[in-house]
Design a protein around this motif. Sequence first.
Motif, mmCIF file in Angstrom:
data_model
loop_
_atom_site.group_PDB
_atom_site.id
_atom_site.type_symbol
_atom_site.label_atom_id
_atom_site.label_comp_id
_atom_site.label_asym_id
_atom_site.label_seq_id
_atom_site.Cartn_x
_atom_site.Cartn_y
_atom_site.Cartn_z
ATOM 1 N N ASP A 177 -25.275 -13.077 -20.298
ATOM 2 C CA ASP A 177 -23.971 -12.452 -20.152
ATOM 3 C C ASP A 177 -23.281 -12.204 -21.485
ATOM 4 O OD1 ASP A 177 -23.289 -11.431 -17.813
ATOM 5 O OD2 ASP A 177 -21.892 -13.009 -17.186
ATOM 6 N N GLU A 178 -24.070 -12.178 -22.564
ATOM 7 C CA GLU A 178 -23.513 -11.808 -23.875
ATOM 8 C C GLU A 178 -23.622 -10.289 -23.984
ATOM 9 O OE1 GLU A 178 -22.251 -13.705 -26.319
ATOM 10 O OE2 GLU A 178 -22.526 -15.567 -25.174
ATOM 11 N N LYS A 274 -15.135 -3.974 -16.205
ATOM 12 C CA LYS A 274 -14.006 -4.430 -15.392
ATOM 13 C C LYS A 274 -14.484 -5.520 -14.411
ATOM 14 C CE LYS A 274 -10.280 -2.733 -12.598
ATOM 15 N NZ LYS A 274 -10.027 -1.879 -11.459
ATOM 16 N N LYS A 275 -15.653 -5.252 -13.836
ATOM 17 C CA LYS A 275 -16.230 -6.207 -12.892
ATOM 18 C C LYS A 275 -16.518 -7.532 -13.606
ATOM 19 C CE LYS A 275 -19.989 -6.252 -9.570
ATOM 20 N NZ LYS A 275 -21.279 -6.521 -10.239
ATOM 21 N N TYR A 276 -17.088 -7.411 -14.798
ATOM 22 C CA TYR A 276 -17.433 -8.602 -15.588
ATOM 23 C C TYR A 276 -16.186 -9.439 -15.872
ATOM 24 C CZ TYR A 276 -18.201 -11.009 -20.087
ATOM 25 O OH TYR A 276 -18.223 -11.915 -21.098
ATOM 26 N N LYS A 280 -15.311 -13.179 -14.509
ATOM 27 C CA LYS A 280 -15.009 -14.234 -15.471
ATOM 28 C C LYS A 280 -13.696 -14.929 -15.111
ATOM 29 C CE LYS A 280 -16.078 -15.243 -20.136
ATOM 30 N NZ LYS A 280 -16.835 -14.874 -21.296
ATOM 31 N N LYS A 281 -12.749 -14.093 -14.692
ATOM 32 C CA LYS A 281 -11.450 -14.628 -14.292
ATOM 33 C C LYS A 281 -11.599 -15.574 -13.088
ATOM 34 C CE LYS A 281 -7.302 -12.695 -12.154
ATOM 35 N NZ LYS A 281 -6.730 -11.381 -11.762
ATOM 36 N N THR A 284 -13.064 -18.868 -14.188
ATOM 37 C CA THR A 284 -12.131 -19.787 -14.862
ATOM 38 C C THR A 284 -11.187 -20.448 -13.849
ATOM 39 O OG1 THR A 284 -11.302 -17.666 -15.697
ATOM 40 C CG2 THR A 284 -11.749 -19.345 -17.326
ATOM 41 N N ARG A 285 -10.931 -19.713 -12.765
ATOM 42 C CA ARG A 285 -10.029 -20.296 -11.757
ATOM 43 C C ARG A 285 -10.712 -21.365 -10.918
ATOM 44 N NH1 ARG A 285 -6.701 -15.204 -9.571
ATOM 45 N NH2 ARG A 285 -5.255 -15.061 -11.330
ATOM 46 N N ALA A 286 -12.022 -21.133 -10.733
ATOM 47 C CA ALA A 286 -12.759 -22.031 -9.824
ATOM 48 C C ALA A 286 -12.863 -23.458 -10.381
ATOM 49 C CB ALA A 286 -14.160 -21.467 -9.603
#
Length: 286
Positions: A177-178, A274-276, A280-281, A284-286
Amino acid sequence: MKNLVSYPHNSIDVHLTAVERKKSSDSKRKLISIESNIRTDYTEYDLHFHENKLENIPVKPFYQSFKSDLQSLYDYQNSTIKEVKGHIEKLQVRTIRNTCQNCTINSANTLDHILPQGEFPEYIVNPKNLFPCCSQCNSYKNKHLEKDGEKLFLNLYLDNLPEEQYLFVDFEFDENDEIDFNYKLENKFKIETKTFSLIVSHYDKLHLLERMRLRANEVYSEIENSILSGLNKLSTEMIFEEIKENISNDQRAYGFNHWKCVLKLALISDMKYKKYIEEKKERTRA
Ligand SMILES: [Zn+2]
């Protein structure tokens, strides 16, 4: 890249001052003896500069026997060159003043001789022949013409840059995912062929696509961090919209095809990016 404002005063005065400031010596006497030749050639330079035809100025073998005397006028520490450098710097808008406009990557820590000093020692202190430049770009600029007489580099005092996009960047996600970036030049918007080939040559000879690629990851991390921190308050759409507005301001300040603007534009216009970001968001929430 942005155009720079060229030295507005009489160029020959810089040469004459440099000679005058030299200590009495044979070398100084030799330089005084060729003053009228230099005056004539500075006039020739101005005429060609005015028409943006510097490539038509021929090499003059006459000056080869005065080469070391002429070269002695150009010392980066001497006051004439320092004054010229300071003067040229002050003519430019603050935002681009200290950045090499040949690459828009490094600081402009040297002066490039547009007509190379080895072949044209007569113009060694000619301020219209001196362009603020980084040492990396300067090291790639040892000749100015192709064998067929075509220019190899943009002269950013004189060559108008197109308003159309010609620099693009592709990106791909690798298995971790880089993101990998790849800059390229494309004439999608029908820029005049001659102008576009000069741009291609300039980027090629200065290795700009690769140098931009190497810097892209660092810039990208900043962009991603600012997007992710913004996501606490705003939606992805709103953040992308805000970035878009900033790009227009940056393009005005740093040039339409500035590599950082091109990079941001590519990211926010891409659905997979945008999907990526949204994934990612979530992570981070999970
Ligand atoms: Zn540079």
